[in-house]
Design a protein around this motif. Structure first.
Motif, mmCIF file in Angstrom:
data_model
loop_
_atom_site.group_PDB
_atom_site.id
_atom_site.type_symbol
_atom_site.label_atom_id
_atom_site.label_comp_id
_atom_site.label_asym_id
_atom_site.label_seq_id
_atom_site.Cartn_x
_atom_site.Cartn_y
_atom_site.Cartn_z
ATOM 1 N N THR A 143 45.398 24.244 -1.369
ATOM 2 C CA THR A 143 46.041 24.990 -0.295
ATOM 3 C C THR A 143 46.123 26.457 -0.658
ATOM 4 O O THR A 143 46.325 26.816 -1.812
ATOM 5 C CB THR A 143 47.462 24.461 -0.016
ATOM 6 N N GLU A 147 48.940 29.612 5.367
ATOM 7 C CA GLU A 147 48.104 28.830 6.275
ATOM 8 C C GLU A 147 47.495 29.732 7.349
ATOM 9 O O GLU A 147 47.898 30.885 7.518
ATOM 10 C CB GLU A 147 48.935 27.737 6.943
ATOM 11 N N ALA A 186 46.667 23.197 4.606
ATOM 12 C CA ALA A 186 47.673 22.300 4.052
ATOM 13 C C ALA A 186 47.003 21.206 3.228
ATOM 14 O O ALA A 186 45.792 20.997 3.308
ATOM 15 C CB ALA A 186 48.496 21.674 5.181
ATOM 16 N N SER A 206 52.517 22.235 2.030
ATOM 17 C CA SER A 206 51.949 23.583 2.050
ATOM 18 C C SER A 206 53.044 24.567 1.693
ATOM 19 O O SER A 206 54.235 24.279 1.829
ATOM 20 C CB SER A 206 51.367 23.929 3.433
ATOM 21 N N ASN A 215 59.067 20.784 3.360
ATOM 22 C CA ASN A 215 57.970 20.510 2.446
ATOM 23 C C ASN A 215 58.376 19.469 1.409
ATOM 24 O O ASN A 215 59.322 19.699 0.680
ATOM 25 C CB ASN A 215 57.591 21.802 1.731
#
Length: 304
Positions: A143, A147, A186, A206, A215
């Motif tokens: 990752t 994002e 992710a 992520s 998370n």
């Protein structure tokens, strides 16, 4: 006191290992063998600060480890440990998997060093750990720090793949969902249950989800949205070590009253159709979509 115990007491630990295992697993044999080899092993309850959330404690526990050792049992008991493996991979940790020889492992674990042994089989564990020494490598994080949106080209490809399958096959839907999550940056880890069509849930990790205290995030895929689907997802969430779940469905609810009620999302089980999720990921990352769902739930705002 035997020689093995004396060596264990006199050895100075050379590295710290976080042990992720189902709650009912007997780890005594495994822990003794690790200590004999100069390892300082610990489980989540050893280091979790009082008052902290499970997700926060888990991330801190993994961050402190040089190596993460994941013990998988039968599929019903291994969901949270598989998710924790995904978190460790996402954080770039060295990961070893101990898997029951009689159980299938998830394809998501392919490429990780896997020991086929029961944790109470001292000879098998000792031999496997000896073979593992010198072969441990740090996993490159899957990752990125931030994002990103998928863009129209990838979303169109995923929608076409989803729509061309007869009866919208759930296996295809899972593959499409995983591709979207990983394409956004992710880490998505699938349930190890080998029975296709039974609880096809994912664990997602992520950095951006961590920024909004979600998370890792549990994801459940259902063919149809219904009250029972929401209740089943809530039940799975309560059994996991996560703060929230996203229920992704293929078909809209058939009950008009329930459909109207869902215009205002609820927490901790958020809901969205797979096609809507993909459409929103044209211009938004997965974490941004989840953040919007959560904010609407917290503030009681309906969808337009």
């Amino acid at each position: 006191m035997n020689d093995g115990a004396t060596r264990e007491d006199s050895s100075a630990p050379t590295s710290r290992w976080f042990i992720s295992a189902p709650a009912a697993t007997d780890l005594r044999t495994l822990l003794r063998e690790l200590k004999r080899r100069g390892v300082d092993p610990y489980v989540l309850s050893d280091v979790a600060p009082l008052g902290a959330s499970i997700a926060q404690s888990l991330r801190q526990a993994i961050a402190q480890a040089e190596t993460v050792l994941v013990v998988l049992g039968n599929p019903d008991q291994s969901q949270s440990t598989l998710f924790e493996a995904g978190v460790a991979v996402g954080m770039g940790k060295r990961v070893i998997v101990i898997a029951d020889p009689d159980q299938d492992t998830s394809p998501d674990l392919d490429g990780l060093l896997t020991i086929r042994a029961r944790p109470d089989d001292v000879e098998a564990v000792a031999y496997a750990l000896a073979q593992a020494e010198g072969r441990l490598v740090r996993v490159t994080p899957a990752t990125s720090a931030v994002e990103h949106a998928l863009g129209s080209t990838q979303v169109n490809e995923l929608l076409e793949l989803l729509r061309e399958q007869p009866m919208r096959l759930e296996r295809t839907a899972v593959d499409v969902l995983k591709a979207a999550l990983e394409g956004s940056g992710a880490v998505a880890v699938e349930n190890p249950d080998p029975k296709v069509g039974d609880r096809l849930d994912l664990g997602v990790w992520s950095d951006d989800l961590g920024a909004i205290a979600l998370n890792p995030l549990l994801i459940e895929l259902k063919r149809t949205l219904s009250r029972s689907a929401v209740e089943q997802t809530l039940h799975l969430l309560q059994r996991s070590r996560m703060n929230a779940a996203l229920l992704v469905y293929l078909d809209p609810p058939t009950n008009a009253e329930f459909r109207e009620a869902l215009r205002v999302p609820s927490f901790p089980v958020l809901t969205i159709s797979l096609e809507t999720l993909l459409e929103r990921m044209r211009a938004s990352s997965f974490a941004e979509v989840v953040r919007d769902l959560r904010n609407r739930a917290v503030h009681g705002r309906a969808y337009s």
